[in-house]
Design a protein around this motif. Structure first.
Motif, PDB file in Angstrom:
ATOM      1  N   THR A  60      38.594  49.828  43.338  1.00 37.23           N
ATOM      2  CA  THR A  60      38.578  49.358  44.724  1.00 37.23           C
ATOM      3  C   THR A  60      37.140  49.340  45.214  1.00 37.23           C
ATOM      4  OG1 THR A  60      40.765  50.324  45.136  1.00 37.23           O
ATOM      5  CG2 THR A  60      39.446  49.745  47.046  1.00 37.23           C
ATOM      6  N   VAL A  61      36.697  48.186  45.672  1.00 39.98           N
ATOM      7  CA  VAL A  61      35.353  48.026  46.234  1.00 39.98           C
ATOM      8  C   VAL A  61      35.523  47.801  47.723  1.00 39.98           C
ATOM      9  CG1 VAL A  61      33.222  46.699  46.182  1.00 39.98           C
ATOM     10  CG2 VAL A  61      34.536  47.030  44.080  1.00 39.98           C
ATOM     11  N   GLY A  62      35.117  48.805  48.517  1.00 34.05           N
ATOM     12  CA  GLY A  62      35.250  48.728  49.959  1.00 34.05           C
ATOM     13  C   GLY A  62      33.916  48.738  50.666  1.00 34.05           C
TER      14      GLY A  62
ATOM     15  N   THR B  59      40.365  44.849  45.331  1.00 34.10           N
ATOM     16  CA  THR B  59      41.066  45.810  44.484  1.00 34.10           C
ATOM     17  C   THR B  59      41.522  45.124  43.210  1.00 34.10           C
ATOM     18  OG1 THR B  59      41.848  47.034  46.426  1.00 34.10           O
ATOM     19  CG2 THR B  59      42.975  47.453  44.345  1.00 34.10           C
ATOM     20  N   VAL B  60      41.214  45.753  42.082  1.00 36.37           N
ATOM     21  CA  VAL B  60      41.630  45.256  40.774  1.00 36.37           C
ATOM     22  C   VAL B  60      42.541  46.304  40.155  1.00 36.37           C
ATOM     23  CG1 VAL B  60      40.868  44.479  38.500  1.00 36.37           C
ATOM     24  CG2 VAL B  60      39.480  43.970  40.520  1.00 36.37           C
TER      25      VAL B  60
ATOM     26  N   VAL C 259      34.065  27.784  46.512  1.00 40.39           N
ATOM     27  CA  VAL C 259      33.935  28.924  47.425  1.00 40.39           C
ATOM     28  C   VAL C 259      33.520  30.180  46.669  1.00 40.39           C
ATOM     29  CG1 VAL C 259      35.232  30.467  48.944  1.00 40.39           C
ATOM     30  CG2 VAL C 259      35.497  27.997  49.150  1.00 40.39           C
ATOM     31  N   MET C 260      34.059  30.389  45.471  1.00 42.58           N
ATOM     32  CA  MET C 260      33.746  31.579  44.673  1.00 42.58           C
ATOM     33  C   MET C 260      32.449  31.443  43.895  1.00 42.58           C
ATOM     34  SD  MET C 260      37.577  32.379  43.218  1.00 42.58           S
ATOM     35  CE  MET C 260      37.007  33.781  42.296  1.00 42.58           C
TER      36      MET C 260
ATOM     37  N   GLN D 135      35.046  37.822  46.915  1.00 45.05           N
ATOM     38  CA  GLN D 135      34.682  38.178  48.277  1.00 45.05           C
ATOM     39  C   GLN D 135      35.930  38.456  49.090  1.00 45.05           C
ATOM     40  OE1 GLN D 135      32.224  35.092  49.899  1.00 45.05           O
ATOM     41  NE2 GLN D 135      30.508  35.511  48.540  1.00 45.05           N
ATOM     42  N   SER D 136      35.791  39.431  50.009  1.00 40.82           N
ATOM     43  CA  SER D 136      36.888  39.788  50.895  1.00 40.82           C
ATOM     44  C   SER D 136      36.322  40.391  52.164  1.00 40.82           C
ATOM     45  CB  SER D 136      37.840  40.779  50.207  1.00 40.82           C
ATOM     46  OG  SER D 136      38.847  41.203  51.103  1.00 40.82           O
TER      47      SER D 136
END
Length: 287
Positions: free
Chosen positions: A106-108, A91-92, A73-74, A85-86
């Protein structure tokens, strides 16, 4: 006496016979079957052990299948990058040995936010710092900073740089659309056009001022265009504001005298045998 001796002899014989019998029994081969005692786990204990082994095997198979599914999947392979993916954001977090949060990325959907004491972007080769930011300053370490937007770069405060240069074969333009443009330097301002013209254009007045020095014009030809032209009258009673007032029968005037009014205004006067400049000229009076 004899009786006691006989008793001792009989006891000695009995002891000897017992010894002989014992030695004969030890030397004779044993015909009895040895007894075996079973060792191991039997019954319900054995069934429970088999059940736990089977359960452990099933758990290992499920874990292996889940690991393969997650990697698929990744899109995780040896040659491709790691993809996270989200549906909302990724968020790391980074924490120290005490569990305190020291950094967060944070990747939004709307923005990428990084919270840390210092943010750095380094080159892949050599580890050169290309961009760094902290609370005090932002440093750009690239060899060239290029802004491709149509509106350019907007700075709310001052910009300090020792050199402003346009790209090759491109013009450099300094412009203030609604306000004034000020260039100041305590040790002088130098404007140099090595292979072209230097033009200064304004709508109203152009001031050249030197408080303590002089204004020096050095050129093979100095031209002052659109200067007003006055006329010279020998009676000193009439002075015209333009050369059109001269008689049509007079020869065409080609040589003029440059005159300076008391207020510093320049005008042209037809050249004659003597000076034709007059301080009472209407050009000086009405200027």
């Amino acid at each position: 006496m004899d009786r006691s001796a006989n008793l001792d002899t009989e006891e000695l014989k009995m002891t000897r016979e017992q010894y002989i019998l014992a030695t004969q029994q030890n030397s004779l081969p044993r015909t009895e079957h040895p007894q075996f005692y079973p060792v191991g786990i039997y019954g319900w204990r054995k069934r429970c052990l088999y059940f736990f082994v089977l359960l452990l095997l099933v758990t290992m198979i499920v874990n292996l299948a889940m690991t393969i599914w997650i990697l698929k999947v990744m899109n995780f392979t040896v040659d491709s990058p790691l993809v996270l993916q989200s549906d909302r954001n990724v968020t790391v977090n980074a924490r120290n040995h005490m569990g305190q949060l020291t950094g967060q990325l944070t990747v939004g959907a709307d923005a990428v936010e990084a919270q840390c004491k210092r943010f750095e972007v380094r080159a892949s080769e050599g580890g050169k710092v290309l961009f760094s930011a902290d609370e005090d300053e932002i440093v750009i370490g690239a060899d060239r900073l290029k802004v491709t937007g149509t509106e350019g770069a907007v700075f709310g405060h001052s910009v300090e740089t020792p050199h402003i240069r346009a790209e090759p074969s491109q013009d450099l333009k300094l412009e203030s659309p609604t306000r004034s443009l000020v260039m100041e330097a305590p040790r002088g301002v130098q404007v140099n056009a090595a292979a072209g013209d230097l033009k200064a254009t304004c709508r109203k007045e152009l001031h050249l001022q030197s408080t303590e020095g002089e204004i020096f014009l050095n050129a093979d030809t100095i031209r002052l265009g659109n200067l007003p032209v006055g006329s010279f009258s020998s009676s000193s009673s009439s002075t015209s504001s333009s050369s059109t007032s001269q008689s049509s029968s007079a020869p065409r005037q080609t040589i003029y005298e440059l005159c300076v009014c008391p207020n510093g205004k320049l005008y042209l006067s037809p050249a004659g045998a003597g000076s034709t400049c007059q301080s009472s000229s209407n050009i000086c009076l009405w200027s």
